[in-house]
Design a protein around this motif. Structure first.
Motif, PDB file in Angstrom:
ATOM      1  N   LEU A   1       0.822  -1.204   0.000  1.00  0.00           N
ATOM      2  CA  LEU A   1       0.000   0.000   0.000  1.00  0.00           C
ATOM      3  C   LEU A   1       0.860   1.259   0.000  1.00  0.00           C
ATOM      4  CD1 LEU A   1      -2.781  -1.129   2.488  1.00  0.00           C
ATOM      5  CD2 LEU A   1      -3.068  -0.679   0.051  1.00  0.00           C
ATOM      6  N   THR A   2       2.096   1.145   0.505  1.00  0.00           N
ATOM      7  CA  THR A   2       3.021   2.276   0.462  1.00  0.00           C
ATOM      8  C   THR A   2       3.661   2.394  -0.914  1.00  0.00           C
ATOM      9  OG1 THR A   2       3.515   2.003   2.816  1.00  0.00           O
ATOM     10  CG2 THR A   2       5.078   3.290   1.511  1.00  0.00           C
ATOM     11  N   ASP A   3       4.148   1.266  -1.428  1.00  0.00           N
ATOM     12  CA  ASP A   3       4.809   1.229  -2.739  1.00  0.00           C
ATOM     13  C   ASP A   3       4.858  -0.227  -3.185  1.00  0.00           C
ATOM     14  OD1 ASP A   3       6.464   1.250  -4.927  1.00  0.00           O
ATOM     15  OD2 ASP A   3       7.980   2.549  -4.035  1.00  0.00           O
ATOM     16  N   PRO A   4       4.219  -0.592  -4.300  1.00  0.00           N
ATOM     17  CA  PRO A   4       4.237  -1.988  -4.748  1.00  0.00           C
ATOM     18  C   PRO A   4       5.636  -2.572  -4.868  1.00  0.00           C
ATOM     19  CG  PRO A   4       2.626  -0.752  -6.009  1.00  0.00           C
ATOM     20  CD  PRO A   4       3.386   0.260  -5.175  1.00  0.00           C
ATOM     21  N   LYS A   5       6.605  -1.743  -5.254  1.00  0.00           N
ATOM     22  CA  LYS A   5       7.979  -2.232  -5.382  1.00  0.00           C
ATOM     23  C   LYS A   5       8.531  -2.620  -4.013  1.00  0.00           C
ATOM     24  CE  LYS A   5       8.728   1.646  -7.587  1.00  0.00           C
ATOM     25  NZ  LYS A   5       7.392   1.994  -8.094  1.00  0.00           N
ATOM     26  N   LEU A   6       8.179  -1.841  -2.972  1.00  0.00           N
ATOM     27  CA  LEU A   6       8.592  -2.181  -1.615  1.00  0.00           C
ATOM     28  C   LEU A   6       7.904  -3.463  -1.162  1.00  0.00           C
ATOM     29  CD1 LEU A   6      10.101  -1.411   0.995  1.00  0.00           C
ATOM     30  CD2 LEU A   6       8.097  -0.065   1.648  1.00  0.00           C
ATOM     31  N   GLY A   7       6.657  -3.650  -1.571  1.00  0.00           N
ATOM     32  CA  GLY A   7       5.937  -4.859  -1.217  1.00  0.00           C
ATOM     33  C   GLY A   7       6.603  -6.113  -1.751  1.00  0.00           C
ATOM     34  N   ILE A   8       7.148  -6.019  -2.974  1.00  0.00           N
ATOM     35  CA  ILE A   8       7.798  -7.174  -3.589  1.00  0.00           C
ATOM     36  C   ILE A   8       9.026  -7.599  -2.788  1.00  0.00           C
ATOM     37  CG2 ILE A   8       9.086  -7.967  -5.620  1.00  0.00           C
ATOM     38  CD1 ILE A   8       7.200  -6.224  -7.322  1.00  0.00           C
ATOM     39  N   VAL A   9       9.902  -6.642  -2.461  1.00  0.00           N
ATOM     40  CA  VAL A   9      11.125  -7.011  -1.740  1.00  0.00           C
ATOM     41  C   VAL A   9      10.809  -7.422  -0.304  1.00  0.00           C
ATOM     42  CG1 VAL A   9      12.652  -5.633  -3.185  1.00  0.00           C
ATOM     43  CG2 VAL A   9      11.610  -4.577  -1.184  1.00  0.00           C
ATOM     44  N   THR A  10       9.767  -6.841   0.291  1.00  0.00           N
ATOM     45  CA  THR A  10       9.374  -7.235   1.644  1.00  0.00           C
ATOM     46  C   THR A  10       8.899  -8.684   1.664  1.00  0.00           C
ATOM     47  OG1 THR A  10       8.734  -4.975   2.205  1.00  0.00           O
ATOM     48  CG2 THR A  10       7.833  -6.735   3.583  1.00  0.00           C
ATOM     49  N   SER A  11       8.096  -9.076   0.679  1.00  0.00           N
ATOM     50  CA  SER A  11       7.615 -10.457   0.626  1.00  0.00           C
ATOM     51  C   SER A  11       8.770 -11.426   0.384  1.00  0.00           C
ATOM     52  CB  SER A  11       6.551 -10.614  -0.463  1.00  0.00           C
ATOM     53  OG  SER A  11       7.087 -10.335  -1.744  1.00  0.00           O
ATOM     54  N   LEU A  12       9.769 -11.013  -0.399  1.00  0.00           N
ATOM     55  CA  LEU A  12      10.942 -11.863  -0.616  1.00  0.00           C
ATOM     56  C   LEU A  12      11.724 -12.056   0.676  1.00  0.00           C
ATOM     57  CD1 LEU A  12      12.230 -10.538  -4.070  1.00  0.00           C
ATOM     58  CD2 LEU A  12      11.136 -12.735  -3.597  1.00  0.00           C
ATOM     59  N   ALA A  13      11.838 -10.980   1.462  1.00  0.00           N
ATOM     60  CA  ALA A  13      12.545 -11.088   2.740  1.00  0.00           C
ATOM     61  C   ALA A  13      11.794 -11.992   3.706  1.00  0.00           C
ATOM     62  CB  ALA A  13      12.722  -9.701   3.352  1.00  0.00           C
ATOM     63  N   VAL A  14      10.464 -11.878   3.723  1.00  0.00           N
ATOM     64  CA  VAL A  14       9.653 -12.753   4.574  1.00  0.00           C
ATOM     65  C   VAL A  14       9.883 -14.212   4.189  1.00  0.00           C
ATOM     66  CG1 VAL A  14       7.284 -13.469   5.100  1.00  0.00           C
ATOM     67  CG2 VAL A  14       7.889 -11.050   5.139  1.00  0.00           C
ATOM     68  N   ALA A  15       9.851 -14.498   2.883  1.00  0.00           N
ATOM     69  CA  ALA A  15      10.073 -15.873   2.417  1.00  0.00           C
ATOM     70  C   ALA A  15      11.468 -16.352   2.793  1.00  0.00           C
ATOM     71  CB  ALA A  15       9.867 -15.955   0.908  1.00  0.00           C
ATOM     72  N   ALA A  16      12.473 -15.460   2.693  1.00  0.00           N
ATOM     73  CA  ALA A  16      13.862 -15.844   2.972  1.00  0.00           C
ATOM     74  C   ALA A  16      14.051 -16.282   4.406  1.00  0.00           C
ATOM     75  CB  ALA A  16      14.803 -14.677   2.652  1.00  0.00           C
ATOM     76  N   HIS A  17      13.379 -15.610   5.348  1.00  0.00           N
ATOM     77  CA  HIS A  17      13.575 -16.013   6.745  1.00  0.00           C
ATOM     78  C   HIS A  17      12.560 -17.058   7.181  1.00  0.00           C
ATOM     79  CE1 HIS A  17      10.228 -13.479   8.273  1.00  0.00           C
ATOM     80  NE2 HIS A  17      10.362 -14.149   9.399  1.00  0.00           N
ATOM     81  N   GLU A  18      11.455 -17.199   6.447  1.00  0.00           N
ATOM     82  CA  GLU A  18      10.452 -18.193   6.808  1.00  0.00           C
ATOM     83  C   GLU A  18      10.926 -19.612   6.496  1.00  0.00           C
ATOM     84  OE1 GLU A  18       7.565 -18.389   8.335  1.00  0.00           O
ATOM     85  OE2 GLU A  18       7.563 -16.283   8.879  1.00  0.00           O
ATOM     86  N   ILE A  19      11.701 -19.788   5.411  1.00  0.00           N
ATOM     87  CA  ILE A  19      12.096 -21.147   5.026  1.00  0.00           C
ATOM     88  C   ILE A  19      12.931 -21.828   6.117  1.00  0.00           C
ATOM     89  CG2 ILE A  19      13.444 -22.533   3.386  1.00  0.00           C
ATOM     90  CD1 ILE A  19      12.455 -20.622   1.185  1.00  0.00           C
ATOM     91  N   PRO A  20      14.048 -21.228   6.590  1.00  0.00           N
ATOM     92  CA  PRO A  20      14.787 -21.902   7.669  1.00  0.00           C
ATOM     93  C   PRO A  20      13.977 -22.016   8.952  1.00  0.00           C
ATOM     94  CG  PRO A  20      15.710 -19.725   7.209  1.00  0.00           C
ATOM     95  CD  PRO A  20      14.753 -20.025   6.122  1.00  0.00           C
ATOM     96  N   GLN A  21      13.105 -21.029   9.224  1.00  0.00           N
ATOM     97  CA  GLN A  21      12.265 -21.113  10.421  1.00  0.00           C
ATOM     98  C   GLN A  21      11.283 -22.270  10.308  1.00  0.00           C
ATOM     99  OE1 GLN A  21      10.343 -17.502  12.039  1.00  0.00           O
ATOM    100  NE2 GLN A  21       8.471 -18.699  12.112  1.00  0.00           N
ATOM    101  N   GLU A  22      10.682 -22.441   9.123  1.00  0.00           N
ATOM    102  CA  GLU A  22       9.727 -23.527   8.923  1.00  0.00           C
ATOM    103  C   GLU A  22      10.408 -24.883   9.042  1.00  0.00           C
ATOM    104  OE1 GLU A  22       6.641 -23.313   8.869  1.00  0.00           O
ATOM    105  OE2 GLU A  22       6.222 -21.212   8.401  1.00  0.00           O
ATOM    106  N   VAL A  23      11.664 -24.973   8.593  1.00  0.00           N
ATOM    107  CA  VAL A  23      12.406 -26.220   8.757  1.00  0.00           C
ATOM    108  C   VAL A  23      12.557 -26.543  10.239  1.00  0.00           C
ATOM    109  CG1 VAL A  23      14.639 -27.349   8.435  1.00  0.00           C
ATOM    110  CG2 VAL A  23      13.637 -26.036   6.567  1.00  0.00           C
ATOM    111  N   GLY A  24      12.887 -25.528  11.050  1.00  0.00           N
ATOM    112  CA  GLY A  24      12.981 -25.726  12.487  1.00  0.00           C
ATOM    113  C   GLY A  24      11.651 -26.127  13.100  1.00  0.00           C
TER     114      GLY A  24
END
Length: 277
Positions: A152-175
């Motif tokens: 809602l602030t900037d679609p481009k910011l939304g894209i990189v934010t979702s990538l960062a969420v995915a990046a830290h969620e994968i090792p967390q989900e493995v745990g």
């Protein structure tokens, strides 16, 4: 493309797909998985810190007047302290069911799943698994809100934010998978509950889309809270796990992968700015 559609797509990327990726990761032999997981954690640290300092915080300050800078900085500080208190409460709650303090267990580590539940009844072990699912659902719901706020602030910011969420969620989900398996859940049931939990990311994103559009003045502070969440997870949860390996080669690998995580987010941020979303 419609903003709501983008939010649904990228909250799914940050939630469900990260669980499926972690599920595939669990197909690896235990020894191989334990060897690869720290590399994923190092990469996630770089991605989280880059999104916080390169994306979220600058965008938050761009959205407010100079006289609001101090309040925005206070929001980041309050967010970090609040996440510390929240995690402390979750650890206390976990220890209440598992008497981990009495056994000297460290519940803070992400790669210690096999220490959970030893010496306790099946009921206690299932309680630990249920707490993991509940805590993960709340976390995913908040992630969805943060992704939507970024879009809602900037679609481009939304894209990189979702990538960062995915990046830290994968090792967390493995745990989380390791904890659920040790708590007595079968592989299929652990995968099912983790996918169900991940849908909270989409739910949070959709609800935020319909409510935050009328609360634009709150978006900078939500971005600040998102940044504080990423900073806290990277610094308090993930970085301490890297200090267990002190060999020069391992340390250089960690530094290189953290730098790779930062570089990827910076490149993706620049690429997103070149797109007409």
């Amino acid at each position: 493309m419609n903003l709501l559609v983008l939010i649904i797509i990228f909250t799914t990327l940050g939630g469900v797909l990260s669980v499926l990726a972690a599920g595939l990761f669990l197909l690896l032999p235990d020894q191989r998985r334990n060897h690869v997981l720290p590399h994923g954690i190092s990469f996630a640290i770089g991605a989280l810190l880059a999104v916080a300092f390169w994306g979220l915080i600058p965008h938050a300050f761009e959205e407010v007047k100079p006289e609001q800078f101090r309040a925005l900085s206070a929001t980041i500080l309050a967010g970090i302290l609040s996440f510390f208190v929240l995690e402390k409460l979750l650890i206390w709650r976990h220890c209440h069911y598992n008497t981990c303090e009495a056994h000297g267990e460290d519940v803070h580590d992400h790669d210690h799943g096999h220490s959970h539940g030893h010496g306790h009844g099946l009921g206690h072990r299932h309680s630990a698994g249920a707490l993991i699912i509940l805590g993960d659902s709340i976390h995913n719901f908040v992630d969805g809100i943060l992704i939507a706020a970024a879009f809602l602030t900037d679609p481009k910011l939304g894209i990189v934010t979702s990538l960062a969420v995915a990046a830290h969620e994968i090792p967390q989900e493995v745990g989380d998978f390791a904890i659920l398996l040790e708590s007595g859940y079968g592989r299929a049931k652990a995968l099912f509950y983790n996918i169900l939990s991940s849908l909270a990311t989409v739910l949070g994103g959709v609800l935020a889309y319909f409510s935050l559009e009328d609360l634009h003045h709150m978006l900078p502070y939500i971005l600040a809270l998102a940044a504080s969440s990423f900073i806290y997870v990277a610094v308090a949860d993930l970085i301490p796990t890297l200090h267990k390996k002190t060999e020069l080669r391992a340390s250089l690998e960690q530094i290189a992968l953290i730098a790779a995580g930062v570089l990827l987010i910076c490149v993706m941020h620049g690429f997103a700015h070149s797109l007409e979303v």
